[in-house]
Design a protein around this motif. Sequence first.
Motif, PDB file in Angstrom:
ATOM      1  N   TYR A   7       0.834  -1.199   0.000  1.00 42.83           N
ATOM      2  CA  TYR A   7       0.000   0.000   0.000  1.00 42.83           C
ATOM      3  C   TYR A   7       0.868   1.248   0.000  1.00 42.83           C
ATOM      4  CZ  TYR A   7      -3.634  -3.241   1.386  1.00 42.83           C
ATOM      5  OH  TYR A   7      -4.502  -4.277   1.428  1.00 42.83           O
ATOM      6  N   ILE A  10      -0.537   7.243   1.156  1.00 45.82           N
ATOM      7  CA  ILE A  10      -1.853   7.891   1.093  1.00 45.82           C
ATOM      8  C   ILE A  10      -2.955   6.903   1.465  1.00 45.82           C
ATOM      9  CG2 ILE A  10      -3.515   9.051  -0.428  1.00 45.82           C
ATOM     10  CD1 ILE A  10      -1.110  10.766   0.230  1.00 45.82           C
ATOM     11  N   GLU A  11      -2.895   5.719   0.945  1.00 45.54           N
ATOM     12  CA  GLU A  11      -3.894   4.694   1.267  1.00 45.54           C
ATOM     13  C   GLU A  11      -3.859   4.353   2.746  1.00 45.54           C
ATOM     14  OE1 GLU A  11      -2.441   1.868  -1.539  1.00 45.54           O
ATOM     15  OE2 GLU A  11      -4.191   2.126  -2.842  1.00 45.54           O
ATOM     16  N   SER A  12      -2.662   4.236   3.302  1.00 48.91           N
ATOM     17  CA  SER A  12      -2.518   3.901   4.720  1.00 48.91           C
ATOM     18  C   SER A  12      -3.068   5.008   5.605  1.00 48.91           C
ATOM     19  CB  SER A  12      -1.045   3.660   5.067  1.00 48.91           C
ATOM     20  OG  SER A  12      -0.554   2.554   4.365  1.00 48.91           O
ATOM     21  N   LEU A  13      -2.772   6.259   5.265  1.00 51.10           N
ATOM     22  CA  LEU A  13      -3.279   7.385   6.044  1.00 51.10           C
ATOM     23  C   LEU A  13      -4.799   7.495   5.941  1.00 51.10           C
ATOM     24  CD1 LEU A  13      -0.564  10.116   5.424  1.00 51.10           C
ATOM     25  CD2 LEU A  13      -0.990   8.807   7.509  1.00 51.10           C
ATOM     26  N   THR A  14      -5.340   7.216   4.784  1.00 48.52           N
ATOM     27  CA  THR A  14      -6.797   7.233   4.612  1.00 48.52           C
ATOM     28  C   THR A  14      -7.451   6.155   5.473  1.00 48.52           C
ATOM     29  OG1 THR A  14      -6.527   8.037   2.357  1.00 48.52           O
ATOM     30  CG2 THR A  14      -8.659   7.090   2.927  1.00 48.52           C
ATOM     31  N   ALA A  15      -6.885   4.964   5.458  1.00 48.04           N
ATOM     32  CA  ALA A  15      -7.426   3.878   6.287  1.00 48.04           C
ATOM     33  C   ALA A  15      -7.332   4.236   7.770  1.00 48.04           C
ATOM     34  CB  ALA A  15      -6.678   2.584   6.002  1.00 48.04           C
ATOM     35  N   ALA A  17      -7.383   7.263   9.075  1.00 45.23           N
ATOM     36  CA  ALA A  17      -8.378   8.304   9.344  1.00 45.23           C
ATOM     37  C   ALA A  17      -9.775   7.701   9.495  1.00 45.23           C
ATOM     38  CB  ALA A  17      -8.355   9.351   8.238  1.00 45.23           C
ATOM     39  N   VAL A  18     -10.114   6.776   8.623  1.00 41.68           N
ATOM     40  CA  VAL A  18     -11.423   6.108   8.714  1.00 41.68           C
ATOM     41  C   VAL A  18     -11.532   5.347  10.027  1.00 41.68           C
ATOM     42  CG1 VAL A  18     -12.852   4.290   7.692  1.00 41.68           C
ATOM     43  CG2 VAL A  18     -11.789   6.013   6.234  1.00 41.68           C
TER      44      VAL A  18
END
Length: 137
Positions: A7, A10-15, A17-18
């Motif tokens: 990953y 950006i994908e990791s930070l988005t996950a 945050a969710v």
Amino acid sequence: MRHGSGYSLIESLTALAVFAVGASCHATWVMQSMATHARASRLVAATTIAVSLEMRMRANSEGVLASYYDSTPQSLSCAAGCDAREIAAADLWLFHAAIDRHLGAAASSRVACQPDHGCTISIGWLGRPVLDWTFRP
């Protein structure tokens, strides 16, 4: 161009945050649940204590009519027999002891009887009313 496996940042930070939003909502729900449970527990305890005093007062109608339930509570043993005033004082002592034991020092209580309006048992918590139990003896 090189394709990496896994990953991206950006994908990791988005996950993350969710997950943080979901965890925050869950924590809020748990805290609100605990507060509601505490209020319900106080109400159940207050109702049980008030009903117990009501039954004691109904058994001592002479003490209610003589306004003995407006007196100072005191611990007594009525094994040898007590008059209506002593029974009322012991009933009030048991009432206040139950309030202290089940609701703690933040609780307040009052018993008031008026000849034309019946009796009211009031129990509060942190200055807010929890229960006003009115009955005719």
